[in-house]
Design a protein around this motif. Structure first.
Motif, PDB file in Angstrom:
ATOM      1  N   PHE A  45       0.893  -1.062   0.019  1.00 39.45           N
ATOM      2  CA  PHE A  45       0.044  -0.065   0.016  1.00 39.45           C
ATOM      3  C   PHE A  45       0.860   1.260  -0.107  1.00 39.45           C
ATOM      4  CE2 PHE A  45      -1.975  -3.437   1.927  1.00 39.45           C
ATOM      5  CZ  PHE A  45      -3.324  -3.542   0.970  1.00 39.45           C
ATOM      6  N   LEU A  46       0.541   2.095  -1.092  1.00 40.91           N
ATOM      7  CA  LEU A  46       1.387   3.218  -1.347  1.00 40.91           C
ATOM      8  C   LEU A  46       0.916   4.425  -1.095  1.00 40.91           C
ATOM      9  CD1 LEU A  46       2.832   1.513  -4.240  1.00 40.91           C
ATOM     10  CD2 LEU A  46       4.280   1.882  -2.566  1.00 40.91           C
ATOM     11  N   LEU A  47       1.422   5.700  -0.742  1.00 42.40           N
ATOM     12  CA  LEU A  47       0.831   6.887  -0.547  1.00 42.40           C
ATOM     13  C   LEU A  47       1.321   7.764  -1.967  1.00 42.40           C
ATOM     14  CD1 LEU A  47      -0.530   9.056   0.976  1.00 42.40           C
ATOM     15  CD2 LEU A  47       1.586   9.642   2.099  1.00 42.40           C
ATOM     16  N   GLU A  48       0.320   8.017  -2.696  1.00 50.97           N
ATOM     17  CA  GLU A  48       0.614   8.844  -3.644  1.00 50.97           C
ATOM     18  C   GLU A  48       0.942  10.209  -3.257  1.00 50.97           C
ATOM     19  OE1 GLU A  48      -2.473   9.516  -6.908  1.00 50.97           O
ATOM     20  OE2 GLU A  48      -1.218   8.366  -7.880  1.00 50.97           O
ATOM     21  N   PRO A  49       2.206  10.898  -3.654  1.00 50.19           N
ATOM     22  CA  PRO A  49       2.695  11.985  -3.107  1.00 50.19           C
ATOM     23  C   PRO A  49       1.692  13.482  -3.534  1.00 50.19           C
ATOM     24  CG  PRO A  49       4.092  11.317  -4.611  1.00 50.19           C
ATOM     25  CD  PRO A  49       3.146  10.404  -4.667  1.00 50.19           C
ATOM     26  N   LEU A  50       1.104  13.512  -4.618  1.00 53.28           N
ATOM     27  CA  LEU A  50       0.477  14.681  -4.989  1.00 53.28           C
ATOM     28  C   LEU A  50      -1.031  14.624  -4.509  1.00 53.28           C
ATOM     29  CD1 LEU A  50       1.803  15.152  -8.620  1.00 53.28           C
ATOM     30  CD2 LEU A  50       2.641  16.328  -6.329  1.00 53.28           C
ATOM     31  N   SER A  51      -1.737  13.612  -4.774  1.00 47.50           N
ATOM     32  CA  SER A  51      -3.096  13.579  -4.325  1.00 47.50           C
ATOM     33  C   SER A  51      -3.399  12.856  -2.847  1.00 47.50           C
ATOM     34  CB  SER A  51      -3.864  12.408  -5.327  1.00 47.50           C
ATOM     35  OG  SER A  51      -3.327  11.005  -5.206  1.00 47.50           O
ATOM     36  N   ARG A  52      -2.223  12.373  -2.305  1.00 46.44           N
ATOM     37  CA  ARG A  52      -2.243  11.746  -1.067  1.00 46.44           C
ATOM     38  C   ARG A  52      -3.188  10.654  -1.008  1.00 46.44           C
ATOM     39  NH1 ARG A  52       1.678  13.282   1.862  1.00 46.44           N
ATOM     40  NH2 ARG A  52       0.761  12.929   3.652  1.00 46.44           N
ATOM     41  N   HIS A  53      -3.634   9.938  -2.083  1.00 47.61           N
ATOM     42  CA  HIS A  53      -4.464   8.758  -2.243  1.00 47.61           C
ATOM     43  C   HIS A  53      -3.638   7.601  -1.995  1.00 47.61           C
ATOM     44  CE1 HIS A  53      -7.330  11.405  -4.532  1.00 47.61           C
ATOM     45  NE2 HIS A  53      -8.049  10.842  -3.637  1.00 47.61           N
ATOM     46  N   ILE A  54      -4.312   6.537  -1.736  1.00 51.51           N
ATOM     47  CA  ILE A  54      -3.494   5.157  -1.405  1.00 51.51           C
ATOM     48  C   ILE A  54      -3.479   4.419  -2.555  1.00 51.51           C
ATOM     49  CG2 ILE A  54      -3.388   3.072   0.176  1.00 51.51           C
ATOM     50  CD1 ILE A  54      -2.971   5.680   1.512  1.00 51.51           C
ATOM     51  N   ILE A  55      -2.687   3.994  -3.256  1.00 56.43           N
ATOM     52  CA  ILE A  55      -2.460   2.927  -4.338  1.00 56.43           C
ATOM     53  C   ILE A  55      -2.146   1.624  -3.831  1.00 56.43           C
ATOM     54  CG2 ILE A  55      -1.315   2.769  -6.532  1.00 56.43           C
ATOM     55  CD1 ILE A  55      -3.142   5.062  -6.341  1.00 56.43           C
ATOM     56  N   CYS A  56      -2.406   0.634  -4.364  1.00 55.68           N
ATOM     57  CA  CYS A  56      -2.181  -0.898  -4.196  1.00 55.68           C
ATOM     58  C   CYS A  56      -1.455  -1.387  -5.158  1.00 55.68           C
ATOM     59  CB  CYS A  56      -3.435  -1.440  -3.470  1.00 55.68           C
ATOM     60  SG  CYS A  56      -3.081  -3.244  -2.874  1.00 55.68           S
ATOM     61  N   SER A  68      -4.449  -1.317  -7.717  1.00 52.08           N
ATOM     62  CA  SER A  68      -5.883  -0.928  -7.679  1.00 52.08           C
ATOM     63  C   SER A  68      -6.166   0.445  -8.168  1.00 52.08           C
ATOM     64  CB  SER A  68      -6.052  -0.810  -6.169  1.00 52.08           C
ATOM     65  OG  SER A  68      -5.158   0.201  -5.544  1.00 52.08           O
ATOM     66  N   ASP A  69      -7.322   0.966  -7.973  1.00 52.28           N
ATOM     67  CA  ASP A  69      -7.684   2.408  -7.948  1.00 52.28           C
ATOM     68  C   ASP A  69      -7.117   3.056  -6.916  1.00 52.28           C
ATOM     69  OD1 ASP A  69      -8.714   1.839 -10.560  1.00 52.28           O
ATOM     70  OD2 ASP A  69     -10.892   1.425  -9.596  1.00 52.28           O
ATOM     71  N   GLU A  70      -7.341   4.300  -7.003  1.00 53.66           N
ATOM     72  CA  GLU A  70      -7.035   5.369  -5.568  1.00 53.66           C
ATOM     73  C   GLU A  70      -7.905   4.916  -4.554  1.00 53.66           C
ATOM     74  OE1 GLU A  70      -6.887   9.025  -7.271  1.00 53.66           O
ATOM     75  OE2 GLU A  70      -4.811   8.706  -8.198  1.00 53.66           O
ATOM     76  N   ASN A  75      -7.280   2.156   5.583  1.00 54.88           N
ATOM     77  CA  ASN A  75      -8.021   1.112   5.938  1.00 54.88           C
ATOM     78  C   ASN A  75      -8.989   0.618   4.592  1.00 54.88           C
ATOM     79  OD1 ASN A  75      -9.124  -0.305   8.127  1.00 54.88           O
ATOM     80  ND2 ASN A  75     -10.791   0.837   8.093  1.00 54.88           N
ATOM     81  N   ASP A  76      -9.770   1.751   3.830  1.00 58.59           N
ATOM     82  CA  ASP A  76     -10.072   1.442   2.918  1.00 58.59           C
ATOM     83  C   ASP A  76      -9.530   0.121   1.720  1.00 58.59           C
ATOM     84  OD1 ASP A  76     -12.460   2.702   3.853  1.00 58.59           O
ATOM     85  OD2 ASP A  76     -12.104   4.548   2.417  1.00 58.59           O
ATOM     86  N   ALA A  77      -8.256   0.800   1.534  1.00 60.68           N
ATOM     87  CA  ALA A  77      -7.442  -0.320   0.716  1.00 60.68           C
ATOM     88  C   ALA A  77      -7.057  -1.542   1.140  1.00 60.68           C
ATOM     89  CB  ALA A  77      -6.114   0.632   0.520  1.00 60.68           C
ATOM     90  N   ILE A  78      -6.817  -1.670   2.540  1.00 65.50           N
ATOM     91  CA  ILE A  78      -6.864  -2.802   3.100  1.00 65.50           C
ATOM     92  C   ILE A  78      -7.967  -3.768   3.286  1.00 65.50           C
ATOM     93  CG2 ILE A  78      -6.134  -3.993   5.362  1.00 65.50           C
ATOM     94  CD1 ILE A  78      -3.934  -1.680   5.838  1.00 65.50           C
ATOM     95  N   GLU A  79      -9.040  -3.086   3.429  1.00 66.70           N
ATOM     96  CA  GLU A  79     -10.317  -4.087   3.608  1.00 66.70           C
ATOM     97  C   GLU A  79     -10.745  -4.535   2.205  1.00 66.70           C
ATOM     98  OE1 GLU A  79     -13.412  -1.792   5.197  1.00 66.70           O
ATOM     99  OE2 GLU A  79     -12.658  -1.509   7.153  1.00 66.70           O
ATOM    100  N   ALA A  80     -10.442  -3.724   1.157  1.00 64.71           N
ATOM    101  CA  ALA A  80     -10.626  -4.215  -0.274  1.00 64.71           C
ATOM    102  C   ALA A  80      -9.793  -5.223  -0.647  1.00 64.71           C
ATOM    103  CB  ALA A  80     -10.366  -2.947  -1.322  1.00 64.71           C
TER     104      ALA A  80
END
Length: 86
Positions: A45-56, A68-70, A75-80
């Protein structure tokens, strides 16, 4: 802290038994969490620096077998991932 680059299909110049760890960098994004499904298959699980969204990124050894999508939160990314939605 290690810094990795990918070609979109695998990590470049990395041994097969290397698993990125928290605070490592992959493709310019910081690793926030790693979850192992098996010895060979795991999610990073990665933190996208500009948008601050999580990428998997889903890995099989060093090969990227899915992305994954953003997600808004880690927690949302891990649950998915755990629900098999990624």
């Amino acid at each position: 802290m290690a810094i990795y680059q990918s070609d979109g299909k695998k990590l470049i110049d990395v041994e097969y038994d290397v698993v990125p760890q928290i605070n490592d960098i992959i493709d310019g994004m910081m690793v926030l969490s790693v979850d192992m499904k098996s010895i060979e298959e795991y999610a990073v699980f990665l933190l996208e620096p500009l948008s601050r969204h999580i990428i998997c990124y889903i890995f099989d050894e060093i090969f990227i077998i899915g992305k994954s999508d953003e997600f808004e939160t880690l927690n949302d990314a891990i649950e998915a991932w755990k629900a098999g939605e990624i």
